[in-house]
Enzyme design. Structure first.
Site, mmCIF file in Angstrom:
data_model
loop_
_atom_site.group_PDB
_atom_site.id
_atom_site.type_symbol
_atom_site.label_atom_id
_atom_site.label_comp_id
_atom_site.label_asym_id
_atom_site.label_seq_id
_atom_site.Cartn_x
_atom_site.Cartn_y
_atom_site.Cartn_z
ATOM 1 N N GLU A 22 0.869 -1.168 0.000
ATOM 2 C CA GLU A 22 0.000 0.000 0.000
ATOM 3 C C GLU A 22 0.909 1.222 0.000
ATOM 4 O O GLU A 22 1.632 1.457 0.966
ATOM 5 C CB GLU A 22 -0.816 -0.039 1.289
ATOM 6 C CG GLU A 22 -2.153 0.621 1.208
ATOM 7 C CD GLU A 22 -2.833 0.585 2.570
ATOM 8 O OE1 GLU A 22 -3.015 1.682 3.112
ATOM 9 O OE2 GLU A 22 -3.143 -0.489 3.087
ATOM 10 N N ASP B 177 -5.348 10.414 9.393
ATOM 11 C CA ASP B 177 -4.081 9.858 9.871
ATOM 12 C C ASP B 177 -3.641 10.426 11.212
ATOM 13 O O ASP B 177 -3.808 11.608 11.482
ATOM 14 C CB ASP B 177 -2.984 10.101 8.829
ATOM 15 C CG ASP B 177 -3.148 9.172 7.633
ATOM 16 O OD1 ASP B 177 -3.158 7.949 7.861
ATOM 17 O OD2 ASP B 177 -3.303 9.668 6.512
ATOM 18 N N TYR C 287 -11.511 -3.058 3.800
ATOM 19 C CA TYR C 287 -10.590 -2.562 4.822
ATOM 20 C C TYR C 287 -11.411 -2.348 6.086
ATOM 21 O O TYR C 287 -12.187 -1.402 6.155
ATOM 22 C CB TYR C 287 -9.972 -1.255 4.325
ATOM 23 C CG TYR C 287 -8.779 -0.732 5.102
ATOM 24 C CD1 TYR C 287 -8.794 -0.634 6.492
ATOM 25 C CD2 TYR C 287 -7.633 -0.291 4.422
ATOM 26 C CE1 TYR C 287 -7.700 -0.129 7.179
ATOM 27 C CE2 TYR C 287 -6.538 0.215 5.112
ATOM 28 C CZ TYR C 287 -6.581 0.295 6.491
ATOM 29 O OH TYR C 287 -5.506 0.809 7.165
#
Lengths: 392, 265
Positions: free
Chosen positions: B50, B61, B175
């Site tokens: 990734e 993030d 995911y």
């Protein structure tokens, strides 16, 4: 077509560009908000707060000496600067924090640039007895020390943001990260008509009191509708508050004033609509200042409250449909506007508001016959005294 | 040829193995090192790479990847350069490659132009953390047309109704975000994933991999019991940082990655 549509789109703008974790909480927020808007009890409580606590309705006052100076314009000022905490921001934070309480949330978070929204959120949170954390860029903490002290005095925790450009956009990133982590008990109080749906709608509805009052007051004073509405636009909440109740009055011309900083052709401005690029930031699609590689540019304006690289999605929509026109005013011109208003009317505007004031000079030269204007006097200038000292 | 991601999961299934998906930020510490790391990771046995595309405003993030992203940007990393790097990598390896990126980059590039371009250089999948299924309609169509997997997210807060909707259009893998929060190594990741993965499997045969917070072989092993693979990012970035001044950085980090592979294969 209804605006926004059920996914929060205003034409090609808006939407919900957020991590999956926030999708269900946003749905819950939307349900709670729409329920509150239909609830007589909520509306009564909200109205009471605006009236008894914040100081509504605000005056619509005819600026006679300014009008005489401009010659072709008769200017009415909608005095949001007279509200508790000194700006329109309190309209929205009282609404959102009240809603948070109804939803059973036990913690409030907010982002702030100039600190006005932070102060207004800290105020509402103190009033309603909820703990409040405010994210603020480290740069802005230095620039706006007075507001930092105000927030702390009211019991809010001011959390310095050291990532990225250390300004408003990074504070908003950090607030979103906090929210995504603590979403079960935390309410995120966004300060502008920006962010993912339903925020642009919700903030518009809480700020629309500005335009609703102004419309009535103007009709009473003049017996007709104004020719123009003028307001400054960063994210655009004071502007949307004034504009929205007039959107269907097709003859009323609507003008939003962006911050041109050193000039829209320089690298230092905060006028995304003048830059004409569209992008996605902080949960919605709107005009957005970007580099050639698609990175978000750092905005610049003398007015910390306009210092944002994006703009609300509904303003973006008004811009493409032509319902509103967006212009820009530089840092230097804003200072001229600030002095003009102070000297002629004895009212010191916030440096954000001063952008809209200066635009009146330009508008006065353009109009063909004598015209009426409502200026959204979004905030007072006390907070800026340290910064503008060098220009006096 | 068939999509490398699907092929990989078929292989893993037949060998009763679980996938290790390794995240690194492209351009941190440099694009040359990124290339070496990918090749080193392949040797270490990882299944999917990734590549994080650094963005100015990475709101999903945590501090580790934010800082990594900033370092990459400070070094002048751009999307164009990363695409060129991928093209060079494809001459050396057939490992499945996904891009992890924020939607603004794709929008700015132009969805159709972007999908065609990455297909051409050999990217197999896209992971876009700020693009929920509601906003992804046109990109889903383009990815289907060009055989790129658009990998969707499911999180602890996702309702069953949404799981159904997301599962329907999932491709490559799903995911699963182990915790409500941002990326970053954590000492524990909770166990909401067991229930949510069970729910997901009712609606799709697409593999489900778990990410966010996984940093040790023990965690990876435990989670893989209920999932088809695990995704590790921040823990790898931390290793890269730790050895950044060391000439054997690539070997050291690949060694760490190998400890994760060993518990899954």
């Amino acid at each position: 077509m209804k605006n926004p549509d059920k996914h929060g789109h205003f034409g090609a703008f808006g939407g919900k560009y957020v991590p999956e974790t926030l999708m269900v909480p946003l749905e819950e927020l939307e349900v709670a908000f729409k329920g509150a808007m239909k609830s007589a009890a909520f509306k009564k409580e909200f109205t009471a707060l605006l009236t008894d606590y914040a100081g509504r309705p605000t005056n619509l006052y005819l600026a006679k000496r300014l009008s005489a100076h401009l010659k072709t314009l008769k200017v009415y000022c909608k005095r949001e600067d007279l509200l508790h905490t000194g700006a329109h921001k309190i309209n929205n934070t009282l609404g959102q924090v009240l809603l948070a309480k109804k939803m059973g949330k036990t913690r409030i978070i907010a982002e702030t640039g100039a600190g006005q929204h932070g102060v207004a959120t800290a105020t509402a949170a103190a009033l309603m007895g909820l703990p409040c954390d405010v994210y603020m860029g480290e740069e802005d903490i230095h620039r706006q020390a007075l507001n930092v002290d105000r927030m702390r005095l009211m019991g809010a925790k001011v959390i310095p943001v050291t990532s990225g450009s250390k300004t408003l956009k990074d504070a908003m990133n950090e607030a979103i990260r906090d929210w995504v982590t603590n979403v079960s008990n935390t309410f995120y109080c966004i300060g502008s008509v920006a962010g993912p749906h339903p925020y642009p709608l919700m903030v518009r509805e809480f700020q629309a009191i500005i335009g609703k009052e102004a419309r009535k007051q103007f009709l009473k004073a003049e017996g007709k509708l104004p020719n123009y509405l003028v307001a400054c636009v960063g994210g655009g909440s004071n502007a949307m508050g004034l504009f929205y109740p007039f959107v269907k009055d097709k003859k009323v011309k609507i003008i939003g004033v962006e911050a041109a900083g050193h000039g829209v052709h320089s690298q230092f401005h905060a006028a995304p609509m003048a830059a004409k690029q569209i992008g996605v930031l902080h949960g919605s699609k709107s005009y957005l200042m970007q580099t050639r590689d698609g990175q978000v540019k750092i905005a610049h304006s003398i007015a910390a409250g306009l210092d944002y690289p994006g703009v609300g999605p509904e303003h973006s929509y008004f811009n493409v449909t032509g319902r509103a026109q967006y212009v820009s005013v530089t840092d230097k011109e804003a200072i001229k506007g600030l002095k003009l208003m102070s000297e002629l009317e004895g009212v010191i505007p916030a440096v954000e508001t001063a952008h809209a004031v200066y635009y009146l000079e330009k508008l006065a030269k353009k109009v063909k016959k004598k015209s009426t204007v409502i200026l959204c006097f979004s905030g007072r200038g006390d907070k800026d005294m340290g910064q503008i000292k060098e220009y006096i | 040829m068939t999509n490398r991601i699907n092929k990989k999961f078929k292989e893993l299934k037949s060998q009763r193995q679980k996938a290790l998906i390794a995240f690194i930020t492209a351009g941190d510490p440099s694009l040359t090192k990124t290339k070496e790391l990918v090749l080193g990771f392949e040797k270490a046995g990882i299944d999917i790479v990734e590549l994080g595309i650094p963005f100015s405003d990475p709101m999903a993030d945590g501090p580790t990847i934010q800082a990594s992203s900033q370092r990459a940007l400070d070094r002048g990393t751009t999307l164009t350069k990363i695409i060129a790097l991928t093209e060079r990598l494809r001459k050396k390896t057939q490992i499945p490659i996904t891009f992890m990126m924020y939607y603004n980059h794709i929008f700015h590039y132009g969805e159709e132009r972007f999908v065609k371009k990455i297909k051409k250089v050999g990217v197999d999948g896209l992971i876009v953390p700020d693009l929920p299924v509601e906003e992804a309609k046109s990109l889903i169509k383009l990815c289907q047309k060009h055989d790129i997997s658009l990998i969707p997210f499911i999180s602890p807060t996702t309702s069953e109704a949404r799981i159904k909707k997301i599962a329907k259009q999932a491709s490559g893998f799903i995911y699963y975000v182990s915790v409500a929060g941002v990326t970053g190594a954590r000492s524990s990741v909770g166990d909401s994933y067991v229930k949510q993965i069970k729910r997901t499997r009712k609606y799709t045969k697409t593999p489900v991999c778990v990410g966010f917070g996984i940093s040790t072989p023990q965690q990876a092993k435990k989670i893989a019991r209920n999932a088809d693979g695990v995704i590790v990012g921040s823990a790898i970035i931390n290793q890269i940082q730790k050895h950044s001044k060391n000439k054997t950085m690539v070997a050291k980090v690949s060694g760490f990655v190998k400890t994760l592979v060993q518990v899954l294969h």
